[in-house]
Design an enzyme around this catalytic site. Sequence first.
Site, short mmCIF file in Angstrom:
data_model
loop_
_atom_site.label_atom_id
_atom_site.label_comp_id
_atom_site.label_asym_id
_atom_site.label_seq_id
_atom_site.Cartn_x
_atom_site.Cartn_y
_atom_site.Cartn_z
N ALA A 222 25.63 44.96 34.93
CA ALA A 222 24.57 45.95 34.83
C ALA A 222 24.10 46.18 33.39
CB ALA A 222 25.05 47.27 35.44
N GLY A 223 24.93 45.76 32.44
CA GLY A 223 24.63 46.09 31.05
C GLY A 223 23.42 45.35 30.51
N ARG B 244 24.04 43.88 21.93
CA ARG B 244 24.29 43.00 20.78
C ARG B 244 23.53 41.68 20.86
NH1 ARG B 244 30.68 43.73 21.47
NH2 ARG B 244 29.95 44.39 23.52
N GLU C 85 40.97 49.74 23.68
CA GLU C 85 39.72 49.11 23.22
C GLU C 85 39.70 49.06 21.70
OE1 GLU C 85 37.15 47.71 25.24
OE2 GLU C 85 39.01 47.82 26.35
N ASN D 204 42.52 41.55 26.45
CA ASN D 204 42.14 41.68 27.85
C ASN D 204 40.91 40.82 28.09
OD1 ASN D 204 41.29 42.63 30.38
ND2 ASN D 204 40.22 44.38 29.44
N ASN E 174 -4.10 -3.00 35.77
CA ASN E 174 -4.01 -2.74 34.33
C ASN E 174 -5.00 -1.63 33.94
OD1 ASN E 174 -2.81 -3.75 31.70
ND2 ASN E 174 -4.99 -3.62 31.24
N ASN F 208 -10.58 14.42 36.12
CA ASN F 208 -10.17 14.96 37.41
C ASN F 208 -10.61 16.40 37.62
OD1 ASN F 208 -8.44 15.87 35.40
ND2 ASN F 208 -6.70 16.09 36.79
#
Length: 467
Positions: free
Chosen positions: A17-18, A22, A165, A180, A389, A398
């Site tokens: 979801a983030g 960064r 953390e 982790n 050719n 076109n």
Amino acid sequence: MANLETRSEVNVLVMAAGLGTRMKSKRAKVLHELGGLPLIARVLRVAKSVNPRSIVVVVGHASEEVEQASVAEAGELVQFVLQRKQRGTGDAVATARDLLADSDSVVLVLSGDVPMIRASTLETLLDHHLKTGADCTILSARLENPTGYGRIVRDERDVFQRIVEQKDASDEERKIREINSGIYCFNSRKLFRALSQLQPANAQDEYYLTDVPEILLKQGANVSVYVHDDAREVLGVNTRAELAEFENLLRRNTIRQLMTEGGVTFIDPSHAYVSSEAVVGSDTVIYPGVSIEGKSVIGEACVIRSSSRITNSHLGKNVTVKDHSIIVDSEIEANCSVGPFAHLRMNARLEESAVVGNFVEVKKSRLGKKTKAMHLSYLGDATIGERTNIGAGTVTCNYDGKQKHPTIIEDDVKIGSDTMLVAPVRVGKRSVTAAGSVVTKDVPEDSLVAGVPAMIKKKLDSSDSGS
Ligand code: UD1
Ligand code: CA
């Protein structure tokens, strides 16, 4: 290895979801591509390989695009829950409560931004989780530089205590090198019970999923850590610099495998790019600066010269692509030669032994066997027969400003230099257009046309047309 019955009780949950601040991007991080695939698709591909009962993806930023990319990879196996505000990884997992809390399953939690994880590692983690009878198993690894990651804190007997953390860690804890990975197995009921007890009492005011193991321990649950020995697999992508490192790693792996197992020669492996989705035949030689992208298939004994790009295209055996050519969504049969400086796109098709030379663009057109367009041409919406050719400077006109029109050139035709073929138009078998012709009307078989606009001058003997 866990057997299939236990495997069917696994539900995968992917946190995606983030925004990924960064990355300094307007796009959600999990939509950034690695090896030509969005990060979320890579994670889902691995998730599928453990045969889960379902895969739940937590979406938030760019939810529509993330859902689209997820369905493209995992189809009906995947379900979505919306996390409106990104209040942390614990909150992300909690949004899946209604789908997962009441099942007696193992919830395998993955991060959308940890894309290098391998299926075999997840299998081993699941095995470990089931064998130890744990309520929670954390996948960890030891890193030379653990900065930025959550650390695994153990007591003096080496027993797991908690995850801390980076932003909340003491100087002492920051020295811990065991991190982790953000990949875990949980007993689903215990996971969701513990999630209700999370508090955002930390440096980021977030609900951390990483607090759950400690909560579980305090409740007497069994928490286990499985230390994985290949740290590169569990690295997360947080910045573009990291993404580029992963791209490099992936590219080196792909190229090494092509050299060692596929019998492909790279003149300079550090300056070639081959998508991990591509197939390259043996004895093919790839020069520096070549990019082979997407689901391209290159046959055996091809030569791809410098600075060419081949995207989602098929090349048969023995094809030569000369320098600086671009081939996109196209098909080239055996023994053809393309380039230098050719551009084939939108389902251009070259049949066996056809040749497209310098500064020739071929769009949505087919060139028959042994047909040649050697120099400076635009061939769009054209169907060209065999042994024809196309002279230098030929243009299929076109487009009338509103619509595209087809040009048909049959077998054994000689289109003179600088011919303008004003579509819709057909040139019959064995006919010849003189240099500088502007062809506005169909040319019958065995005719020579010339002039501006070109008019029929005479009927040819088949010997005149020289085929
Ligand atoms: C997380 C872990 C950290 C671990 C690292 C491994 C936490 C608190 N920290 O940190 O211990 O070492 O992963 O890569 O879990 N997400 C949401 N909703 C949110 C927040 C995040 O869906 O509210 C998603 C992100 O999109 C991302 C994943 O969860 O895919 C991880 O989030 P991120 O912010 O990158 O966590 P890290 O700081 O890397
Ligand atoms: Ca991350």
